[in-house]
Enzyme design. Sequence first.
Site, mmCIF file in Angstrom:
data_model
loop_
_atom_site.group_PDB
_atom_site.id
_atom_site.type_symbol
_atom_site.label_atom_id
_atom_site.label_comp_id
_atom_site.label_asym_id
_atom_site.label_seq_id
_atom_site.Cartn_x
_atom_site.Cartn_y
_atom_site.Cartn_z
ATOM 1 N N ASP A 26 1.007 -1.350 0.067
ATOM 2 C CA ASP A 26 0.062 0.073 -0.159
ATOM 3 C C ASP A 26 0.641 1.265 -0.189
ATOM 4 O O ASP A 26 0.351 2.057 0.653
ATOM 5 C CB ASP A 26 -1.105 0.024 1.460
ATOM 6 C CG ASP A 26 -2.074 -1.283 1.153
ATOM 7 O OD1 ASP A 26 -1.947 -1.933 -0.153
ATOM 8 O OD2 ASP A 26 -2.771 -1.333 1.912
ATOM 9 N N GLU A 74 -4.071 -1.025 -1.415
ATOM 10 C CA GLU A 74 -6.081 -0.626 -0.886
ATOM 11 C C GLU A 74 -7.217 -0.147 -1.336
ATOM 12 O O GLU A 74 -6.930 1.010 -1.643
ATOM 13 C CB GLU A 74 -6.330 -0.554 0.568
ATOM 14 C CG GLU A 74 -7.380 -0.461 1.471
ATOM 15 C CD GLU A 74 -7.131 -0.311 2.906
ATOM 16 O OE1 GLU A 74 -5.817 0.082 3.703
ATOM 17 O OE2 GLU A 74 -8.368 0.362 3.308
ATOM 18 N N LYS A 131 -6.667 -4.474 -2.764
ATOM 19 C CA LYS A 131 -7.225 -5.285 -2.206
ATOM 20 C C LYS A 131 -8.169 -4.315 -1.567
ATOM 21 O O LYS A 131 -7.607 -3.421 -1.257
ATOM 22 C CB LYS A 131 -6.340 -5.798 -0.899
ATOM 23 C CG LYS A 131 -5.388 -5.034 0.096
ATOM 24 C CD LYS A 131 -4.201 -5.365 0.078
ATOM 25 C CE LYS A 131 -3.668 -4.041 1.302
ATOM 26 N NZ LYS A 131 -4.113 -3.606 2.184
ATOM 27 N N LYS A 134 -7.797 -4.932 4.991
ATOM 28 C CA LYS A 134 -6.052 -4.401 5.748
ATOM 29 C C LYS A 134 -5.482 -5.261 5.431
ATOM 30 O O LYS A 134 -3.959 -4.927 4.829
ATOM 31 C CB LYS A 134 -6.406 -4.033 7.386
ATOM 32 C CG LYS A 134 -7.698 -3.206 7.809
ATOM 33 C CD LYS A 134 -7.618 -1.710 6.678
ATOM 34 C CE LYS A 134 -8.162 -1.034 7.005
ATOM 35 N NZ LYS A 134 -8.322 0.275 6.503
ATOM 36 N N VAL A 159 3.324 0.710 4.293
ATOM 37 C CA VAL A 159 2.206 1.126 5.399
ATOM 38 C C VAL A 159 1.052 0.576 5.598
ATOM 39 O O VAL A 159 0.541 0.073 4.647
ATOM 40 C CB VAL A 159 2.646 2.617 4.912
ATOM 41 C CG1 VAL A 159 3.837 3.177 5.165
ATOM 42 C CG2 VAL A 159 1.473 2.919 3.536
ATOM 43 N N THR A 160 0.472 0.531 6.581
ATOM 44 C CA THR A 160 0.945 0.624 7.875
ATOM 45 C C THR A 160 1.238 0.124 9.336
ATOM 46 O O THR A 160 1.388 -1.538 8.838
ATOM 47 C CB THR A 160 0.694 2.349 8.415
ATOM 48 O OG1 THR A 160 -1.407 1.374 9.352
ATOM 49 C CG2 THR A 160 -0.154 3.171 7.882
ATOM 50 N N CYS A 164 -2.137 -2.929 8.099
ATOM 51 C CA CYS A 164 -1.783 -3.292 6.677
ATOM 52 C C CYS A 164 -0.938 -4.130 6.737
ATOM 53 O O CYS A 164 -0.598 -5.295 6.718
ATOM 54 C CB CYS A 164 -2.090 -2.670 5.613
ATOM 55 S SG CYS A 164 -3.898 -1.933 5.694
ATOM 56 N N GLN A 204 8.346 -14.122 21.226
ATOM 57 C CA GLN A 204 8.029 -15.055 20.900
ATOM 58 C C GLN A 204 8.617 -16.496 19.805
ATOM 59 O O GLN A 204 8.318 -17.005 19.283
ATOM 60 C CB GLN A 204 6.742 -15.692 21.271
ATOM 61 C CG GLN A 204 5.534 -14.505 22.253
ATOM 62 C CD GLN A 204 4.524 -15.054 22.262
ATOM 63 O OE1 GLN A 204 4.055 -16.181 22.237
ATOM 64 N NE2 GLN A 204 3.484 -14.099 21.826
HETATM 65 N N1 TIU Z 1 -2.585 0.782 4.268
HETATM 66 C C1 TIU Z 1 -2.891 0.591 5.281
HETATM 67 O O1 TIU Z 1 -2.183 0.362 6.134
HETATM 68 N N2 TIU Z 1 -4.519 1.210 6.190
HETATM 69 C C2 TIU Z 1 -5.244 1.789 6.506
HETATM 70 O O2 TIU Z 1 -5.599 2.558 6.627
HETATM 71 N N3 TIU Z 1 -3.391 2.475 7.823
HETATM 72 C C3 TIU Z 1 -3.989 3.291 8.707
HETATM 73 O O3 TIU Z 1 -3.173 3.134 9.444
HETATM 74 N N4 TIU Z 1 -5.132 3.915 8.400
#
Ligand code: TIU
Length: 223
Positions: A26, A74, A131, A134, A159-160, A164, A204
């Site tokens: 993303d 996304e 996609k 997430k 990210v993030t 995701c 772990q």
């Molecule tokens: N790609 C992804 O992480 N989508 C999000 O909505 N991330 C947020 O941190 N909002």
Amino acid sequence: MAATMMVAEPYELEFDPGTTALLIIDMQRDFVEPGGFGESLGNDVSILRKTIAPTQRVLEACRKQGMMIVHTREGHRPDLTDCPPSKMARGKPARKIGDDGSMGRLLVRGEKGHDIVPELYPKPGEAVIDKPGKGAFYATDLELILRNAGIKTLIVCGVTTEVCVNTSVREANDRGFNCVVLEDCVGSYFPEFQRAGLAMIKAQGGIFGWVSDSAKALKALAA
Ligand code: TIU
């Protein structure tokens, strides 16, 4: 290139570039540029931009090795039929998914904001997975594409970190893929979630996978 080792936590990762894919999650304008979906959720998106340069270096090294490269985005169909109403309503945002922003309709496929940043733009032949959620495996053909290519290991950027990236790494881990997340190539709007998001992957004994960084990945790929 034969099997190689990457210095990582909680311990060194052995991988074969021939059965390893680079998975870039993303890296879309909607998350890293002002006026997009990330900002509509109330975030300062500038903090994510520092992931671009190290990810670019890793992307170039993986391309040089002839490794499989997979980019995800996304987003939703223009008619939003694949967007759960719960996702649209979450956070009561002033601008919702599908509303107009300065880079087109927020998180809608085909809009400028939905596309990948120019620095990391996919080359012809690289897989782009659209996609709706997430996780990169949910309602996509990512698993089929990876299995058909004999992929066993995923080097993960994007990210993030806690949203995701974490969701996708958990999905991949349950499907039997070894994941290594490069800490300077993943970003969060929240420094505390960046730390925790990485810590919970490698805890772990590597419950979800490994954590390394771009310099260590580049060294492993040059070996
Ligand atoms: N790609 C992804 O992480 N989508 C999000 O909505 N991330 C947020 O941190 N909002």
